[in-house]
Every structure is written in structure tokens, then in C-alpha cells.
Design an enzyme around this catalytic site. Structure first.
Site, PDB file in Angstrom:
ATOM      1  N   THR A 150      14.965   0.521   7.215  1.00  0.00           N
ATOM      2  CA  THR A 150      14.278  -0.187   6.134  1.00  0.00           C
ATOM      3  C   THR A 150      13.002   0.596   5.901  1.00  0.00           C
ATOM      4  O   THR A 150      12.441   1.171   6.847  1.00  0.00           O
ATOM      5  CB  THR A 150      13.921  -1.646   6.504  1.00  0.00           C
ATOM      6  N   HIS A 151      12.570   0.673   4.655  1.00  0.00           N
ATOM      7  CA  HIS A 151      11.411   1.500   4.286  1.00  0.00           C
ATOM      8  C   HIS A 151      11.609   2.954   4.689  1.00  0.00           C
ATOM      9  O   HIS A 151      10.644   3.685   4.864  1.00  0.00           O
ATOM     10  CB  HIS A 151      10.113   0.974   4.924  1.00  0.00           C
ATOM     11  N   SER A 272      21.052  28.728  -2.964  1.00  0.00           N
ATOM     12  CA  SER A 272      19.893  28.991  -3.808  1.00  0.00           C
ATOM     13  C   SER A 272      19.962  30.442  -4.269  1.00  0.00           C
ATOM     14  O   SER A 272      20.451  31.305  -3.544  1.00  0.00           O
ATOM     15  CB  SER A 272      18.617  28.747  -3.004  1.00  0.00           C
ATOM     16  N   LYS A 278      19.486  28.336   2.088  1.00  0.00           N
ATOM     17  CA  LYS A 278      19.651  27.019   1.476  1.00  0.00           C
ATOM     18  C   LYS A 278      21.111  26.617   1.303  1.00  0.00           C
ATOM     19  O   LYS A 278      21.966  27.420   0.985  1.00  0.00           O
ATOM     20  CB  LYS A 278      18.982  26.992   0.090  1.00  0.00           C
ATOM     21  N   GLU A 285      22.531  15.168  -5.983  1.00  0.00           N
ATOM     22  CA  GLU A 285      21.350  15.183  -6.856  1.00  0.00           C
ATOM     23  C   GLU A 285      21.731  14.916  -8.306  1.00  0.00           C
ATOM     24  O   GLU A 285      21.041  14.189  -9.026  1.00  0.00           O
ATOM     25  CB  GLU A 285      20.647  16.543  -6.756  1.00  0.00           C
ATOM     26  N   TYR A 312      27.792  -6.221 -40.269  1.00  0.00           N
ATOM     27  CA  TYR A 312      27.984  -4.831 -39.859  1.00  0.00           C
ATOM     28  C   TYR A 312      26.951  -3.944 -40.518  1.00  0.00           C
ATOM     29  O   TYR A 312      26.556  -4.160 -41.655  1.00  0.00           O
ATOM     30  CB  TYR A 312      29.401  -4.369 -40.265  1.00  0.00           C
ATOM     31  N   LYS A 320      30.251   4.518 -30.578  1.00  0.00           N
ATOM     32  CA  LYS A 320      31.284   5.403 -30.016  1.00  0.00           C
ATOM     33  C   LYS A 320      30.681   6.441 -29.079  1.00  0.00           C
ATOM     34  O   LYS A 320      31.200   6.695 -27.994  1.00  0.00           O
ATOM     35  CB  LYS A 320      32.022   6.131 -31.152  1.00  0.00           C
TER      36      LYS A 320
END
Ligand code: ARG
Length: 474
Positions: A150-151, A272, A278, A285, A312, A320
Site C-alpha cells: 500500500t502506498h 534503448s 536497457k 508503458e 439528430y 464512428k
């Protein structure tokens, strides 16, 4: 095409500005099938001759086959998919084609097409949800311990299965939402005309039945103005993405070097361009990022609807784009999360380490004292002193010495120590909905049963709730 009262053709720019074909061509199957139901009704009521109705049915059949083979219609400049279908029928059939639009307006037509589309889409989303739920349940290990936060601070140890079933629960609420949106869309507006109904002796139930709608709309003005089913679908989509985004955020954290509890398969991560070390959790993400996009689409559509006077207005044509963009956000996201998750590696040792890190079993000390008669508030206070002692000595809770424990409170005997493991902590949380392995095992079995039921329910709705030509999957 609709120009009897006009002396000039619309300017090219005006035409381009107002047309919706580039998007609504995705509705070609719904438009053709709804047109067939309309033509058959017109024939059955003698509003057009039986031979005209037959010609229309056959012409629409042929067009559907052709467009399926060609993967949809070509854009040759038609205003929208409705004008396209009608134009082709007129070119091919002559007068019968010119009779198709009797007792119909594009306003009730587009609402019918959209409702059919939304019904199919809710089932396709429902199916993708059950697939992802099944993938989660498949890996819901009841005995693997993991940190519970939590937190984003160490909270209490949980089992990995318990965590994954939490995600599964969120998705099962989304699945409930699919049925709710399906029901909201399951009303046939056909026969409402432009806004006031039509002056022909039509049989609205006939067309609604042919299209597998449960009922007809009760008010023609509402029927052409209403976009609630669409807003509900957009909110459903956003709700799903909000869930996936929170999960994705956890995965980003769990995959980071500081946590290192999971590792994305190379096939679902990227490097990366400059930092060779990396390995980025790009998919997770993007799930977070696209959730923002989806929120924008939904908010945008609400802003569009809010100012449209009954009934309308062409503002509503924007629906759409909102619908299809949401479809293109939700379905691929559900699919890629399933794949990325199915190939994710868990570092169980690291999870076990993290499960007790940060003195995460301190609540056990308080509970131990409560068992010996201490009021919980007092027990909490004492347990806090043990945590302080551990922090001061730079050790884990189970490493605080017997002497120190006794000095803090005489009731803290050495047998407390064995209760401070993550395994022991989770096993003791044996209440309905709790994280104990025994409960998680039961929850897994329960979820498996529910997913099978839901799959059957979706299959049943797909067969009974839509015309065969609009079956949401093969
Ligand atoms: N293309 C329109 C739409 O997507 C349907 C036709 C209604 N147009 C009109 N001018 N009444 O909403």
C-alpha cells in the site's frame, strides 16, 4: 445524390469536410444486413412488391459477398456507407434499388447499424477478456509469496496467485459491463425514420426480429438522438484500460532493477538506442499511455453529445471515429497483455525476499500479542517498537534478539520468530477473500468455473443475439 432542392453540387471542400465514408465503411456488413431486414419487411407488408424485395435481398447478398472478398468497400467518394450501398443497388437494380430507402432515414439506419456493431463488439471484447482472465488464472500460483503494497510501501506478504486473481476480478467486472452494454444496445430504432416515425404501414417487430434485437425503441425522437449505448461502450473501454493500466504500472515497477521480480520475454521488450544495458517494458508503458488516449476519446465524445439539440445533428456522425478508435485501443491491448503476461518470467526468490523486506510482517507481532490478551491498539504500539529496534540495529524483524524482545515487552517470547516468515503470514490470512494458499486454491477453482460459464454465455449470446451474418467470430 440527395440534391433535388439544390442548384449546385456541394463544393469539393464541403463534401470532403462532411463525409464519413472513410470511417463508417467499417459498418458495411451491418448496413447491408439491416438493409436486408428492412427490404424484407417492406416486401412482407406490400410496401414494395415481392419481386422488388427479392431483387433487393439478392442484390444485397451479392454485395456482401463481394465486399467480404475484397475486405471492404473502396472509397470512390461516397458520402457515407449508407449512400454507398444504396448507390450500388441503384446502379445494379434500377428502380428496386430506388425503393430501398422507403420508410427509412439515414438517421434510424445509422443508429441501427451502430447498435448492431456495438452488440458484436461487446461480445468480442468479452471474449478477449475471458482469454486474459484465463491466462491470469493459469499462472495464479497459490504457494509463491510476493510483496503486497500500500502506498507502494511494504505492506504485508501475499501470494502471487492472490495478486493475479485481483487483476482477474477487475476484468470480471468489465465482463459484466460487456453484458450491460450489450443490453443497452439491444433495442431496434428502425422505423423511427428521420425523427417522427414513418407514414407507412410498417412492421417494426418484423425487422427487429430479423436483426435479433430484443425489442423496438419506444420513442422515435429518442431513438435517433440516443447515443447512450455508445457512451456506455466508450466508458466500458476506458474502464478496461484503466484496469490494464494499473496492472501495467505494477509490471513496470516489478521489472525495474530495484524490484527485479519479473522479466519480460525478449520478444515483448525493447532496447534503448543508446544505453546498451536497457531492457524497456515498452508494452506496459504504452498500455498506460493509450489509456490516456482512450480517456480523451471518451471525454471528447461526451463533449460532442452534450450540445446536440434533439434530435439528430451531424455532430453525432463523429461517434464512428470514437467507436472504432476505442475498438482499436481495447482489443489489441487485451491481446498483447495476454501474450506479454503469458511469457513473463517470475523471479520467485526475489519475490520471496521482497515479501518480507521493509519489516512487512510486523502486523504478525501485533496479532501475536492480541492472542495473549493485549488490546489491538496497545499491541500495535509494541509491535512498532520492535520495528524501531530492528531499524536501529539494521536487521530484519526475526533477527531482533530475545533479550531485546523481552525488554520491549515480556510477552514477546522467542516462539514469535517463526511467525514472522512470509509463508506463515500468508497462511494465517485464511478468511474468504484472503491470501492464504488454501483460499487461493479455492479461488482459482472458482475462477476457472466462472470463466467457463462466461465463455458459454458469450457463445450463446453470439448465436442468439445477432444475425448469423454478423456473427462476432467464426
Ligand atoms: N453519415 C451519417 C452519420 O454517420 C448518417 C446520415 C445522417 N445524415 C444526415 N444528414 N441526417 O451519422
Amino acid at each position: 445524390m440527395w440534391g433535388g432542392r439544390f442548384e449546385s453540387e456541394p463544393a469539393g471542400a464541403a463534401r470532403d469536410f462532411t463525409r464519413s465514408f472513410p470511417w463508417d465503411q467499417r459498418l458495411y456488413r451491418e448496413d447491408i444486413v439491416a438493409s436486408q431486414a428492412h427490404a424484407a419487411m417492406l416486401g412482407a407488408r406490400g410496401i414494395v412488391s415481392a419481386s422488388d424485395a427479392d431483387a433487393l435481398t439478392a442484390g444485397l447478398d451479392r454485395l456482401l459477398d463481394e465486399l467480404d472478398d475484397a475486405d471492404g468497400p473502396d472509397d470512390v467518394g461516397d458520402e457515407d456507407i449508407h449512400s454507398y450501398v444504396e448507390r450500388v443497388l441503384i446502379e445494379r437494380l434500377g428502380d428496386p434499388g430506388r425503393r430501398l430507402h422507403t420508410a427509412r432515414s439515414r438517421n434510424d439506419q445509422v443508429a441501427t447499424d451502430m447498435r448492431l456493431y456495438v452488440k458484436g463488439l461487446t461480445l468480442r471484447i468479452g471474449r478477449a477478456l475471458t482469454d486474459l482472465m484465463a491466462a491470469l488464472v493459469d499462472r495464479a500460483e497459490p504457494d509463491t509469496v510476493a510483496p503486497g503494497f500500500t502506498h507502494l510501501q511494504s505492506g504485508q506478504p501475499v501470494t502471487l496467485g492472490h495478486y493475479l486473481l485481483a487483476i482477474q476480478e477487475m476484468l470480471s467486472r468489465d465482463l459484466d459491463g460487456c453484458y450491460q452494454v450489450f443490453a443497452l444496445a439491444d433495442i431496434c430504432p428502425l422505423g423511427s425514420g428521420a425523427l417522427a416515425g414513418v407514414p407507412y404501414d410498417i412492421d417494426r417487430e418484423h425487422a427487429a426480429h430479423a436483426l435479433h434485437f430484443s425489442r423496438i425503441s419506444r420513442n422515435s425522437m429518442d431513438a435517433v438522438a440516443d447515443r447512450d449505448y455508445l457512451m456506455a461502450l466508450l466508458n466500458l473501454g476506458v474502464g478496461i484500460l484503466l484496469h490494464l493500466s494499473r496492472w501495467a504500472e505494477d509490471l513496470v515497477i516489478w521489472a525495474s532493477p530495484g524490484y527485479a521480480m519479473v522479466d519480460f520475454d525478449d520478444a515483448y521488450a525493447t532496447g534503448s538506442s543508446i544505453m546498451p544495458q536497457k531492457k524497456n517494458p515498452d508494452i506496459a508503458e504504452l498500455v498506460r499511455g493509450r489509456t490516456g488516449t482512450a480517456l480523451g476519446i471518451t471525454t471528447g465524445m461526451a463533449a460532442t453529445v452534450k450540445g446536440v439539440p434533439l434530435t439528430y445533428g451531424l455532430d453525432l456522425q463523429e461517434d464512428k471515429q470514437a467507436l472504432f478508435r476505442m475498438e482499436d485501443l481495447v482489443l489489441p491491448t487485451l491481446g498483447i497483455m495476454r501474450e506479454a503476461f503469458a511469457t513473463l518470467r517470475f523471479d520467485r526468490e526475489r519475490m520471496a525476499q521482497m515479501a518480507t523486506a521493509g519489516h512487512a510482517t510486523a502486523t504478525e507481532i501485533a496479532d501475536y500479542l492480541v492472542e495473549q490478551g493485549a488490546p489491538f491498539r496497545e499491541a500495535h504500539e509494541i509491535a512498532g517498537r520492535v520495528v524501531s529496534a530492528a531499524i536501529a540495529a539494521g536487521v530484519e524483524l526475526h533477527e531482533v534478539t530475545d533479550d531485546e524482545l523481552c525488554a520491549i515487552d515480556a510477552r514477546l517470547g522467542p516462539e514469535l520468530r517463526e511467525r514472522l516468515s512470509a509463508e506463515r503470514s500468508v497462511a494465517r490470512r485464511d478468511v474468504p477473500g484472503g491470501t492464504a494458499p488454501r483460499r487461493v486454491r479455492l479461488a482459482v477453482a472458482d475462477a476457472q468455473g466462472r470463466i467457463e460459464l462466461e465463455r458459454g454465455r458469450l457463445r450463446e449470446l453470439a448465436a442468439s443475439g445477432l444475425p448469423a451474418a454478423l456473427a462476432p467470430w467464426e
